[in-house]
Each structure stands twice: as C-alpha cells, then as structure tokens.
Design a protein around this motif. Structure first.
Motif, PDB file in Angstrom:
ATOM      1  N   PRO A  56     -43.596  30.775 134.186  1.00 15.99           N
ATOM      2  CA  PRO A  56     -44.026  32.136 134.513  1.00 15.99           C
ATOM      3  C   PRO A  56     -45.521  32.229 134.838  1.00 15.99           C
ATOM      4  N   ASP A  57     -46.323  31.322 134.303  1.00 17.00           N
ATOM      5  CA  ASP A  57     -47.764  31.330 134.551  1.00 17.00           C
ATOM      6  C   ASP A  57     -48.202  30.230 135.508  1.00 17.00           C
ATOM      7  N   GLY A  58     -47.257  29.642 136.236  1.00 15.78           N
ATOM      8  CA  GLY A  58     -47.588  28.570 137.173  1.00 15.78           C
ATOM      9  C   GLY A  58     -47.042  27.234 136.716  1.00 15.78           C
ATOM     10  N   GLU A  60     -46.418  23.890 134.862  1.00 16.57           N
ATOM     11  CA  GLU A  60     -46.636  23.431 133.489  1.00 16.57           C
ATOM     12  C   GLU A  60     -45.919  22.110 133.267  1.00 16.57           C
TER      13      GLU A  60
END
Length: 128
Positions: A56-58, A60
């Motif tokens: 969700p934040d890029g 990983e």
C-alpha cells in the motif's frame, strides 16, 4: 514432499536458518499429521533489493514461502499451517507478518517419487 521453500530478502545467521527449518518441520508434521522426517525445507537468501511486492505504501521487501504438499489435507489444515508459518517466520526472521506471503501447491501422490516409488495421497492413517 512436502517441501517448504523460502525466499528471503536478506541474509541470516546459520543459527537462525537452522532454528527456522527445525520449527517449520515440527510445525508441518504436527498440523499436517505426518511423520517428522517427511518435511523438507529449502532456504534461498536472495539478499537485499532482490525480492519485492507492491504494498500500500509502495515497493516493500517480502518473505515468500512456497509449500508443496500432497493432496488429502483439508482447507482448515492448510489455513492453520499457513497462519502459523507466518507467525514463525515473522518471529525468527524479525519481519512484519504482513510481508510474509504463503502459497500452496497441492500434488497428487503420482506426481511425487520417493525411494523409487510413487508416493500415495495423504490419509489420516499416516499420523499414527
């Protein structure tokens, strides 16, 4: 078979990998009701910046666990095994649970050769 193959996004100590393999073998034989000598564990350390997932934040780093099993286990057994695999990997490898992904591949007994013979599908009698 069974074979638990782990792809890791960094390198770990021999002690951590041996603890992980031991715990996963014991877990597998307990949950999947089979002899403790059956599970095989392979660990591939791909290293930093070699194993990703778009979260969700890029991008990983992840831990990928591929589980090859024989047909015959219930969905509930596989779910329990998967959840507990995530717990153990998170604990031993010190990674967030959300970054440990598990995939199952179910095989028929005639897709597995052991000691020169086809393995049978799993049955509850194997647990004894």
């Amino acid at each position: 078979m069974p074979y638990l193959h782990l792809n890791l996004a960094k390198k770990y100590s021999t002690q951590a990998k041996r603890e992980l393999a031991t715990r996963l073998c014991r877990l597998y034989s307990e949950v999947m009701q089979t002899q403790s000598w059956r599970p095989n564990v392979g660990i591939a350390e791909l290293g930093e910046d070699n194993l990703f997932h778009l979260g969700p934040d890029g991008l990983e780093s992840i831990t990928m666990v591929m589980v090859e099993i024989r047909r015959g286990r219930s969905l509930d057994q596989r779910l329990e095994l998967g959840r507990r695999l995530v717990d153990i990997c998170s604990e031993v490898l010190q990674v967030p649970k959300s970054t440990v992904l598990v995939e199952f591949t179910v095989h028929t007994g005639d897709e597995i050769l052991r000691d020169g013979n086809w393995a049978a599908d799993w049955t509850p009698a194997e647990a004894s």
